[in-house]
Design an enzyme around this catalytic site. Structure first.
Site, PDB file in Angstrom:
ATOM      1  N   SER A  25       0.805  -1.216   0.000  1.00 56.56           N
ATOM      2  CA  SER A  25       0.000   0.000   0.000  1.00 56.56           C
ATOM      3  C   SER A  25       0.840   1.269   0.000  1.00 56.56           C
ATOM      4  O   SER A  25       2.060   1.234  -0.113  1.00 56.56           O
ATOM      5  CB  SER A  25      -0.948   0.035   1.199  1.00 56.56           C
ATOM      6  N   TYR A  58      -3.366   0.686  -2.802  1.00 55.48           N
ATOM      7  CA  TYR A  58      -4.465   1.203  -1.989  1.00 55.48           C
ATOM      8  C   TYR A  58      -3.886   2.042  -0.860  1.00 55.48           C
ATOM      9  O   TYR A  58      -2.700   1.961  -0.542  1.00 55.48           O
ATOM     10  CB  TYR A  58      -5.328   0.062  -1.439  1.00 55.48           C
ATOM     11  N   ALA A  74       6.131  -4.270  -2.217  1.00 54.98           N
ATOM     12  CA  ALA A  74       6.896  -4.405  -3.459  1.00 54.98           C
ATOM     13  C   ALA A  74       7.122  -3.077  -4.164  1.00 54.98           C
ATOM     14  O   ALA A  74       8.139  -2.888  -4.842  1.00 54.98           O
ATOM     15  CB  ALA A  74       6.188  -5.378  -4.396  1.00 54.98           C
TER      16      ALA A  74
END
Length: 136
Positions: A25, A58, A74
Site C-alpha cells: 500500500s 491502496y 513491493a
C-alpha cells in the site's frame, strides 16, 4: 455509459519512507487524504516524477499532520524516499455527470504540507514555476 475521470490529485508529494517488508500500500497523512477526498482502502495510481515509474495500490491512513507519504511492500523497489510523486484517484461517473465533474487538486510543499488546492488538474499552483498543461 460510465466514464473514468480523475477524482483527486496530490501533486508533487515527497516520499518520506519506503518499506519493502510491509504488507503493501501507500501510507498518506490523513490531512492530505481529507483535502483530496481519498478514503482508506481506496485505489490510487502513483506516478514517480524522478524515474517515471507508475503503479497502483491502496491507501492506508497515516498520522494527521505527519507529512507521511510512505511506499509499502513491493512498490518500494520502484519508488524511493525523496522521490517526488503524483498520487491520483479516479471515479466512474455517468456521461452527463462526468461532463460537469471537477477533480480536487492538492498542492504540497517539500514537507507535504498543503499549500494550495484547485480543480483544474492541468493548472499549476501560481508562483510554483511549473508549466500549465494547457500550453504546448
Amino acid at each position: 455509459m460510465l466514464r473514468t475521470m480523475l477524482h483527486a490529485k496530490i501533486h508533487r508529494a515527497t516520499v518520506t519512507r519506503a518499506d519493502l517488508h510491509y504488507v503493501g500500500s501507500i501510507t498518506l497523512d490523513l490531512d492530505l487524504m481529507e483535502a483530496a477526498d481519498i478514503l482508506p482502502g481506496e485505489l490510487v495510481a502513483v506516478a514517480d516524477i524522478n524515474n517515471g515509474n507508475r503503479l497502483e495500490t491502496y491507501v492506508i491512513a497515516g498520522e494527521r499532520g505527519s507529512g507521511v507519504v510512505g511506499i509499502n511492500g513491493a512498490a518500494a523497489r520502484l519508488v524511493h524516499p525523496g522521490d517526488l510523486v503524483i498520487i491520483m484517484s479516479y471515479v466512474q461517473l455517468p456521461d452527463a455527470e462526468a461532463r460537469r465533474h471537477h477533480p480536487r487538486v492538492v498542492f504540497v510543499d517539500a514537507e507535504n504540507r498543503i499549500i494550495g488546492t484547485g480543480t483544474d488538474p492541468a493548472e499549476p499552483l501560481p508562483g510554483s514555476g511549473l508549466l500549465s498543461g494547457h500550453h504546448t
